[in-house]
Scaffold this active site. Sequence first.
Site, short mmCIF file in Angstrom:
data_model
loop_
_atom_site.label_atom_id
_atom_site.label_comp_id
_atom_site.label_asym_id
_atom_site.label_seq_id
_atom_site.Cartn_x
_atom_site.Cartn_y
_atom_site.Cartn_z
N CYS A 132 -40.94 67.87 45.63
CA CYS A 132 -39.68 68.34 46.22
C CYS A 132 -38.79 68.96 45.14
CB CYS A 132 -38.98 67.17 46.91
SG CYS A 132 -37.49 67.65 47.80
N CYS A 133 -38.69 68.30 43.98
CA CYS A 133 -37.87 68.85 42.90
C CYS A 133 -38.44 70.17 42.39
CB CYS A 133 -37.77 67.85 41.73
SG CYS A 133 -36.56 66.53 41.98
N CYS A 215 -28.86 65.31 44.61
CA CYS A 215 -29.08 65.52 46.03
C CYS A 215 -28.72 64.26 46.82
CB CYS A 215 -30.54 65.86 46.29
SG CYS A 215 -31.05 67.42 45.56
N CYS A 218 -31.27 61.34 47.32
CA CYS A 218 -31.80 60.71 46.09
C CYS A 218 -30.69 60.20 45.19
CB CYS A 218 -32.66 61.71 45.32
SG CYS A 218 -34.07 62.31 46.27
N CYS A 241 -35.33 65.62 36.91
CA CYS A 241 -35.84 66.40 38.04
C CYS A 241 -37.01 67.30 37.65
CB CYS A 241 -34.72 67.23 38.65
SG CYS A 241 -33.96 68.36 37.50
S1 SF4 Z 1 -33.42 65.24 43.93
FE1 SF4 Z 1 -34.48 64.53 45.80
S2 SF4 Z 1 -33.90 65.91 47.50
FE2 SF4 Z 1 -33.27 66.85 45.52
S3 SF4 Z 1 -34.93 68.23 45.02
FE3 SF4 Z 1 -35.38 66.30 43.94
S4 SF4 Z 1 -36.60 65.02 45.37
FE4 SF4 Z 1 -35.73 66.75 46.54
#
Ligand code: SF4
Length: 260
Positions: A132-133, A215, A218, A241
């Site tokens: 996701c990151c 985010c 998280c 991240c």
């Molecule tokens: S912090 Fe969480 S929601 Fe944001 S990009 Fe990374 S995994 Fe995704």
Amino acid sequence: MATISLEIKQTASRKEKTSVPHVTELNRRSLESAALALLDDVLNGRSVGNVAMVSSFGAESAVLLDLVARINPKTPVLFLDTQMLFAETLEYKHDLATHLGLEDVRRVNPDTKSLVSRDPSGTLHTSDTNACCSLRKVEPLEHALRPFDGWITGRKRFQGKSRADLRVFEADGLHGSVKVNPLAFWEPDDLKAYFERRALPSHPMVLKGYLSIGCAPCTTPVEKGEDSRSGRWRGKAKAECGIHIRDGRVMRTGDKDQMA
Ligand code: SF4
């Protein structure tokens, strides 16, 4: 008797001149002057070339944004909008940029086609935070940084073991550029004092216990005595991240839970 009295007065005066608060203030001024001199060099192309600042507009971001604005408010500021941020962060970004007179804040978004194919339901963070990151932060930033020779970050040494030996200049293996960390040696009290001295507005969520703000899915508030970044990816080994590279390795994990 008069001589002894004079000596006592001189000793007291010397103690006053070298008192701890006085030294603390001198150190703070020195940090600020050094950061401004460094930014003057960097933003006027005398050391790195063409640079941008990258900012999350998080809990401590106002300090570096203010220092940058004092040198050159036209500096490109890249703001990674993962589309998972708190509404308060988006509002703060607008208000703070206006307050500081920043003229070139650029919103960096994930690629729409990649979002549809790799995270259609917006729940990738629940199964694979690294993927996701990569999708929402690493890849968009890599693309946004291509025109630049270097980038300025707000990272500090006190933010944990993964950052404990941070230097002011670093080679950035991923983006082929130079990273500049003007606040590397600042401590939390230095940031707090700068906030007060410059009357900077705080992120509204700081008052709710969010000392490091990323985010929404998280990020959690931080309890008293916890490290400021312990609310990020709580319960997971993940501490970064992935936008930072060290010795050719993507930084994702760290000793977050051991940072007392
Ligand atoms: S912090 Fe969480 S929601 Fe944001 S990009 Fe990374 S995994 Fe995704």
